[in-house]
Design an enzyme around this catalytic site. Structure first.
Site, mmCIF file in Angstrom:
data_model
loop_
_atom_site.group_PDB
_atom_site.id
_atom_site.type_symbol
_atom_site.label_atom_id
_atom_site.label_comp_id
_atom_site.label_asym_id
_atom_site.label_seq_id
_atom_site.Cartn_x
_atom_site.Cartn_y
_atom_site.Cartn_z
ATOM 1 N N ASP A 6 -8.057 6.419 2.225
ATOM 2 C CA ASP A 6 -7.960 6.551 0.770
ATOM 3 C C ASP A 6 -8.948 7.578 0.236
ATOM 4 O O ASP A 6 -8.895 7.935 -0.939
ATOM 5 C CB ASP A 6 -8.189 5.201 0.079
ATOM 6 C CG ASP A 6 -9.468 4.524 0.534
ATOM 7 O OD1 ASP A 6 -9.625 4.305 1.750
ATOM 8 O OD2 ASP A 6 -10.323 4.236 -0.324
ATOM 9 N N GLY B 156 -6.019 1.006 -4.694
ATOM 10 C CA GLY B 156 -5.703 1.487 -6.051
ATOM 11 C C GLY B 156 -6.982 1.737 -6.826
ATOM 12 O O GLY B 156 -8.064 1.325 -6.424
ATOM 13 N N GLY C 150 -15.210 -2.931 -12.118
ATOM 14 C CA GLY C 150 -14.617 -1.729 -12.702
ATOM 15 C C GLY C 150 -15.635 -0.716 -13.198
ATOM 16 O O GLY C 150 -15.263 0.268 -13.829
#
Ligand code: AMP
Ligand code: MG
Length: 489
Positions: free
Chosen positions: A257, A95, A131
């Site tokens: 991915d 994700g 992040g």
């Protein structure tokens, strides 16, 4: 809490949010992190115009705020996409751990483009990551993705890089940055692996229908749209990897991915262009077994395609055995499309405008001679283009050139036509590793964007040899042998 929104200004934002209308298991709504003092590093004026955005208005006004994630452009609905992926062969739930999809910008001609911030802060998918992204790797993605676009290779593009004004901690403290990425979509093979893996058939079907609407709308009315989607993706990926091979491009981390349904190159991490030709070439520091070596890329793409096919099985046929048979034939078809695309591209690189049975051997034998003598991939094809000869005295190279000239001059097309084709197929300028590193070093360590901008300008016209780009066309320094790229993004 909602993010502040920019006013629906003269900037030209025109968002649609179809992904946010998909089943909720496919994403998580998420705001960007706030940054105290963001500043614009670079804005892609040509791409802004393509998207219907006014670059000058952006630059004078909201660019730093919008492209750092501090302010949402009017109409954006930020979300982190859920996906899974086989990383170096092993399945993981992933994700967007440091990216947000803002929505789809509808360009003036109606074309739809995902707008994504990369490095915009933690999400529920961040796992142990922060992040964030560092300036060097984001500028690297900007430079290489735009170079790929100029080479005519399908790719996500780069609209802007913003410095956040805050450090990110890797081995050392580095300047933090956010990249704004533009893509035909961010649907990945891994998105389908996720939808299949959660065991929710309606979610998988909604995702596949969405992919068809977005990339293969003509399939919707066919007898088996999902099998059609598999074939279409196989064809796009086969053609894409053939183009990588023609340019000497090594993606470096072809996890599932990082393979798009659109057939665009995505995720410029440890990628690099090969100097001396060798199929075993690997640059990535984490690819110590050479899984993603240059010569393995077609086989890996096909392996990834098989993972895509597995995820689609429940949609392809009710009966499992039938589904497997149909999927297997699509996976096999990849090889034929790839071989054909590769050979067609090699013919263009060699100035052969018709097809002869021995052309594959001719192309293979050149590569074998280049490998024997450690010849530079780009410079060899460019020498054939500009001087019709490679200054290399080895008997195999000389014999090959005699064969090539006979083949070339024996075709119906004129020599001038042949050379014109070669000039469009063999770039003079590629983003050589040492050039990229020097430009990033100046940008990150000296705050000097001029070397980056000059290299970027040269890469924007890769097929031209001019006095201005001479320094970017030169042979790389010998120290390049040990070049390593890092995922540590
Ligand atoms: P990549 O290697 O960039 O394709 O990323 C693989 C996975 O790791 C994706 O799920 C990313 O979102 C996640 N990831 C990479 N870097 C970070 C980071 N600094 N913080 C959080 N997640 C990350
Ligand atoms: Mg990725």
């Amino acid at each position: 809490m909602r993010e502040p929104m920019s006013s629906p200004s003269r900037t030209g934002w025109n968002f649609d949010n179809t992904y946010a209308g998909l089943p909720e298991r496919l994403y998580v709504r998420q705001n960007a992190a706030r940054h105290a003092a963001p500043s614009l590093v670079i804005l892609n004026h040509a791409l802004a115009q393509r998207l219907g955005l006014d670059a000058d208005v952006l630059e004078r006004g909201e660019a730093a705020d919008v492209f750092s994630g501090n302010v949402m452009p009017a109409g954006a609905q930020p979300l982190a996409q859920a996906y899974a992926g086989h990383q170096f062969g092993f399945f993981n739930m992933l994700g967007d751990g440091r990216a947000l999809l803002l929505g789809e910008q509808i360009a003036p001609d109606g074309a739809r483009f995902d707008i994504q911030l990369k490095g915009s802060g933690v999400t529920p998918f961040s796992r142990r990551g922060d992040g964030k992204a560092a300036l060097g790797p984001m500028l690297r993605e900007y430079l290489v993705s735009e170079a790929m676009h100029a080479l005519g290779i399908p790719t996500t593009r780069s609209l802007a890089v913003v410095k956040t004004g805050e450090p990110v901690y890797r081995d050392t403290a580095l300047p933090g940055a956010v990249l704004t990425r533009v893509a035909a979509s961010h649907l990945r093979v891994g998105t389908f692996e996720y939808a299949y893996g959660i065991g929710a058939p309606p979610v998988l079907k909604a995702l596949a229908d969405y992919a068809i609407r977005r990339h293969d709308a003509a399939l919707a009315d066919t007898q088996n749209p999902y099998l059609g989607l598999l074939h279409a993706v196989a064809e796009r990926q086969a053609r894409l990897v053939a183009q990588w091979m023609h340019a000497g491009f090594i993606h470096g981390v072809m996890n599932t991915d990082n393979m798009t349904i659109s057939g665009e190159t995505i995720d410029y991490g440890p990628c690099a262009f090969m100097d001396a030709y060798h199929p075993d070439t690997v640059f990535s520091s984490i690819d110590n077994r050479g899984r993603y070596a240059y010569g393995n890329q077609p086989a890996i793409a096909q392996w990834n395609l098989a993972r895509f096919a597995e995820a689609l099985l429940p949609l392809i046929a009710d009966d499992q055995e039938t589904a497997v048979q149909l999927a297997a034939s699509a996976i096999q078809a990849f090889s034929g499309v790839y071989e054909q695309a590769w050979l067609e591209g090699m013919r263009r690189k060699l100035g052969l405008l018709d097809a002869q049975p021995d052309d594959k051997a001719l192309a293979d034998d050149l590569l074998a001679a280049m490998q024997n003598h450690g010849l530079d991939f780009t410079l060899t094809f460019r020498a054939l283009t500009e001087r019709q000869t490679v200054d290399y005295a080895a008997p195999d190279m000389q014999a090959w050139q005699t064969r090539w000239k006979m083949r070339r001059d024996g075709q119906p097309a004129s020599r001038e036509q042949a050379l014109a084709a070669m000039r469009q197929a063999n770039p003079a300028v590629i983003p050589r590793n040492y050039l990229v590193e020097a430009a990033l070093d100046a940008a990150v360590n000296d705050g000097d964007m001029e070397p980056f901008k000059r290299l970027h300008a040269a890469l924007a016209r890769p097929f031209e040899a001019t006095p201005e780009n001479a320094r970017y066309r030169a042979a790389p320094p010998p120290a390049q042998q040990a070049y390593r790229t890092y995922c540590g993004t």
